[in-house]
Design a protein around this motif. Sequence first.
Motif, mmCIF file in Angstrom:
data_model
loop_
_atom_site.group_PDB
_atom_site.id
_atom_site.type_symbol
_atom_site.label_atom_id
_atom_site.label_comp_id
_atom_site.label_asym_id
_atom_site.label_seq_id
_atom_site.Cartn_x
_atom_site.Cartn_y
_atom_site.Cartn_z
ATOM 1 N N GLY A 98 0.827 -1.200 0.000
ATOM 2 C CA GLY A 98 0.000 0.000 0.000
ATOM 3 C C GLY A 98 0.859 1.247 0.000
ATOM 4 O O GLY A 98 2.032 1.220 0.369
ATOM 5 N N PHE A 99 0.274 2.341 -0.442
ATOM 6 C CA PHE A 99 0.995 3.614 -0.475
ATOM 7 C C PHE A 99 0.015 4.710 -0.100
ATOM 8 O O PHE A 99 -1.136 4.696 -0.559
ATOM 9 C CB PHE A 99 1.571 3.866 -1.873
ATOM 10 C CG PHE A 99 2.419 5.106 -1.972
ATOM 11 C CD1 PHE A 99 3.753 5.070 -1.576
ATOM 12 C CD2 PHE A 99 1.891 6.296 -2.449
ATOM 13 C CE1 PHE A 99 4.542 6.204 -1.660
ATOM 14 C CE2 PHE A 99 2.664 7.430 -2.532
ATOM 15 C CZ PHE A 99 3.997 7.392 -2.132
ATOM 16 N N PRO A 100 0.422 5.646 0.747
ATOM 17 C CA PRO A 100 -0.504 6.731 1.114
ATOM 18 C C PRO A 100 -1.005 7.472 -0.123
ATOM 19 O O PRO A 100 -0.209 7.948 -0.941
ATOM 20 C CB PRO A 100 0.368 7.634 1.996
ATOM 21 C CG PRO A 100 1.458 6.756 2.501
ATOM 22 C CD PRO A 100 1.735 5.772 1.402
ATOM 23 N N MET A 101 -2.310 7.544 -0.285
ATOM 24 C CA MET A 101 -2.901 8.180 -1.461
ATOM 25 C C MET A 101 -3.137 9.661 -1.207
ATOM 26 O O MET A 101 -3.670 10.034 -0.152
ATOM 27 C CB MET A 101 -4.216 7.494 -1.825
ATOM 28 C CG MET A 101 -4.047 6.040 -2.237
ATOM 29 S SD MET A 101 -3.016 5.864 -3.715
ATOM 30 C CE MET A 101 -2.928 4.076 -3.836
ATOM 31 N N PRO A 102 -2.767 10.510 -2.148
ATOM 32 C CA PRO A 102 -3.010 11.941 -1.969
ATOM 33 C C PRO A 102 -4.498 12.233 -1.975
ATOM 34 O O PRO A 102 -5.283 11.522 -2.616
ATOM 35 C CB PRO A 102 -2.310 12.572 -3.184
ATOM 36 C CG PRO A 102 -2.270 11.496 -4.204
ATOM 37 C CD PRO A 102 -2.116 10.211 -3.439
ATOM 38 N N LYS A 103 -4.895 13.268 -1.281
ATOM 39 C CA LYS A 103 -6.319 13.595 -1.184
ATOM 40 C C LYS A 103 -6.908 13.938 -2.547
ATOM 41 O O LYS A 103 -8.121 13.856 -2.760
ATOM 42 C CB LYS A 103 -6.531 14.747 -0.201
ATOM 43 C CG LYS A 103 -5.952 16.074 -0.622
ATOM 44 C CD LYS A 103 -6.190 17.144 0.431
ATOM 45 C CE LYS A 103 -5.795 18.548 -0.027
ATOM 46 N NZ LYS A 103 -4.411 18.635 -0.492
ATOM 47 N N GLU A 104 -6.052 14.359 -3.481
ATOM 48 C CA GLU A 104 -6.541 14.729 -4.820
ATOM 49 C C GLU A 104 -6.939 13.515 -5.655
ATOM 50 O O GLU A 104 -7.618 13.663 -6.670
ATOM 51 C CB GLU A 104 -5.458 15.520 -5.572
ATOM 52 C CG GLU A 104 -5.154 16.897 -4.992
ATOM 53 C CD GLU A 104 -4.111 16.843 -3.882
ATOM 54 O OE1 GLU A 104 -3.753 17.896 -3.354
ATOM 55 O OE2 GLU A 104 -3.647 15.708 -3.551
ATOM 56 N N LEU A 105 -6.496 12.321 -5.246
ATOM 57 C CA LEU A 105 -6.837 11.118 -6.003
ATOM 58 C C LEU A 105 -8.276 10.720 -5.677
ATOM 59 O O LEU A 105 -8.561 10.143 -4.631
ATOM 60 C CB LEU A 105 -5.881 9.979 -5.669
ATOM 61 C CG LEU A 105 -6.054 8.715 -6.528
ATOM 62 C CD1 LEU A 105 -5.713 8.998 -7.989
ATOM 63 C CD2 LEU A 105 -5.183 7.579 -5.995
ATOM 64 N N MET A 106 -9.177 11.033 -6.587
ATOM 65 C CA MET A 106 -10.599 10.779 -6.363
ATOM 66 C C MET A 106 -10.972 9.319 -6.570
ATOM 67 O O MET A 106 -11.852 8.791 -5.903
ATOM 68 C CB MET A 106 -11.433 11.665 -7.292
ATOM 69 C CG MET A 106 -11.230 13.162 -7.094
ATOM 70 S SD MET A 106 -12.220 14.121 -8.266
ATOM 71 C CE MET A 106 -13.895 13.637 -7.808
ATOM 72 N N ALA A 119 -8.240 5.818 -13.286
ATOM 73 C CA ALA A 119 -7.883 6.658 -12.144
ATOM 74 C C ALA A 119 -8.349 8.082 -12.421
ATOM 75 O O ALA A 119 -8.360 8.529 -13.572
ATOM 76 C CB ALA A 119 -6.377 6.634 -11.914
ATOM 77 N N VAL A 120 -8.747 8.787 -11.360
ATOM 78 C CA VAL A 120 -9.196 10.174 -11.505
ATOM 79 C C VAL A 120 -8.488 11.025 -10.458
ATOM 80 O O VAL A 120 -8.519 10.698 -9.261
ATOM 81 C CB VAL A 120 -10.721 10.307 -11.340
ATOM 82 C CG1 VAL A 120 -11.154 11.763 -11.546
ATOM 83 C CG2 VAL A 120 -11.455 9.391 -12.317
ATOM 84 N N TYR A 121 -7.865 12.115 -10.911
ATOM 85 C CA TYR A 121 -7.075 12.999 -10.038
ATOM 86 C C TYR A 121 -7.595 14.422 -10.158
ATOM 87 O O TYR A 121 -7.637 14.989 -11.247
ATOM 88 C CB TYR A 121 -5.604 12.938 -10.456
ATOM 89 C CG TYR A 121 -4.632 13.624 -9.520
ATOM 90 C CD1 TYR A 121 -3.979 12.909 -8.522
ATOM 91 C CD2 TYR A 121 -4.358 14.979 -9.640
ATOM 92 C CE1 TYR A 121 -3.071 13.526 -7.667
ATOM 93 C CE2 TYR A 121 -3.461 15.612 -8.791
ATOM 94 C CZ TYR A 121 -2.817 14.878 -7.811
ATOM 95 O OH TYR A 121 -1.922 15.493 -6.967
ATOM 96 N N ARG A 122 -8.041 14.993 -9.031
ATOM 97 C CA ARG A 122 -8.582 16.348 -9.043
ATOM 98 C C ARG A 122 -7.456 17.367 -9.293
ATOM 99 O O ARG A 122 -6.451 17.394 -8.581
ATOM 100 C CB ARG A 122 -9.254 16.667 -7.711
ATOM 101 C CG ARG A 122 -9.854 18.072 -7.647
ATOM 102 C CD ARG A 122 -10.278 18.418 -6.224
ATOM 103 N NE ARG A 122 -11.422 17.626 -5.794
ATOM 104 C CZ ARG A 122 -12.690 18.022 -5.929
ATOM 105 N NH1 ARG A 122 -12.956 19.206 -6.465
ATOM 106 N NH2 ARG A 122 -13.676 17.261 -5.506
ATOM 107 N N LEU A 123 -7.635 18.172 -10.316
ATOM 108 C CA LEU A 123 -6.665 19.226 -10.624
ATOM 109 C C LEU A 123 -7.033 20.538 -9.944
ATOM 110 O O LEU A 123 -6.170 21.254 -9.436
ATOM 111 C CB LEU A 123 -6.572 19.437 -12.139
ATOM 112 C CG LEU A 123 -6.110 18.231 -12.969
ATOM 113 C CD1 LEU A 123 -6.194 18.556 -14.457
ATOM 114 C CD2 LEU A 123 -4.691 17.824 -12.596
ATOM 115 N N ASN A 124 -8.323 20.848 -9.964
ATOM 116 C CA ASN A 124 -8.830 22.069 -9.344
ATOM 117 C C ASN A 124 -10.333 21.904 -9.154
ATOM 118 O O ASN A 124 -10.866 20.806 -9.331
ATOM 119 C CB ASN A 124 -8.497 23.303 -10.204
ATOM 120 C CG ASN A 124 -8.906 23.109 -11.666
ATOM 121 O OD1 ASN A 124 -10.061 22.796 -11.956
ATOM 122 N ND2 ASN A 124 -7.964 23.284 -12.586
#
Length: 347
Positions: A34-42, A52-57
């Motif tokens: 496992g790896f800590p997922m950034p909060k931006e990774l939706m 995968a979906v990553y919030r840009l703004n």
Amino acid sequence: MSTDIKLTSFSHGGGCGCKIAPGVLSDILKHTQGFPMPKELMVGIETSDDAAVYRLNDEQALIATTDFFMPIVDDPYDFGRIAATNAISDVYAMGGTPIMALALVGMPINKLPLEVIGQILKGGESICAEAGIPIAGGHTIDSVEPIYGLVVLGLVHPDKVKRNADARPGDVLILGKPLGVGVLSAALKKGALSEAGYAAMIANTTKLNKPGKALSELSGVHALTDVTGFGLLGHTLELARGAGLSAHIDMHRVPLLPGVEQLAQDGYFTGASGRNWQSYGAQVRLGAQISPAQQALLTDPQTSGGLLVACDPASVDAVLTTFAKEGFGHASVIGQMQTGPATVEVQ
């Protein structure tokens, strides 16, 4: 293109039938770190979603996906078209708009004429042009089997992302394309597929799932995925597991490609169909009237298959209209999500 080269003779499995069986894949992934997922990774790997979906703004989220496989047909141009359509589908399945692709190319250089390889790439380019996106680069290797696919990037509003895990009790299930691609591909490889069957297969597998973008705009659409290598049962089970609900399918309402039920009865189905059943059959309840051929179709790996939608009953007409506007005349209501254990029941 006229060629004596049979691409399918190079591949041990074609199209999405190449996928590692879901049970084996689960065993592999459970041993990864496992790896800590950034909060931006939706959206990540937690619910086996399509991309995968990553919030840009606040207005944009990036969709990233990749898909590639060995030949499912012998015509190189058609192979390229099918592989590209299949890869782009994952962006539509998240409710997004594709913006760019990268090509993934592995070819047995000493066995395939360069002209054949060029036709595969041209087929992929033609579908990307239809989707309105460039192939901006990629990577090539010399491999034993022909492999082609894409990395695809897309954009979606963060509030419009459609995951595969958000179905609600009472939601209606709607399937956008008919089943049977794996059965047709098995018949093709054994020389038993008619010209009409081949034409139906190509039409189905090269039709971009463009309704996904419009479906993301409908508030009544709660969950969205596409049906590919794990078959209708496997991808419906992913919806059920993600939502903690039971999925119920009416076999008589499931759209099928012409002639596939008879072909399945005659024994034309892929090895992937059996592997799929072995992986998740314990979580599926089939009615006594479901025949072995129908079971094979329900587990049939769908290369570039249709969108599977879970929506509230009040949105059914809007969803079917959205499909119809893009020429998806086979889109059909096939079942419903209900409270209960994460299983699939077919009657």
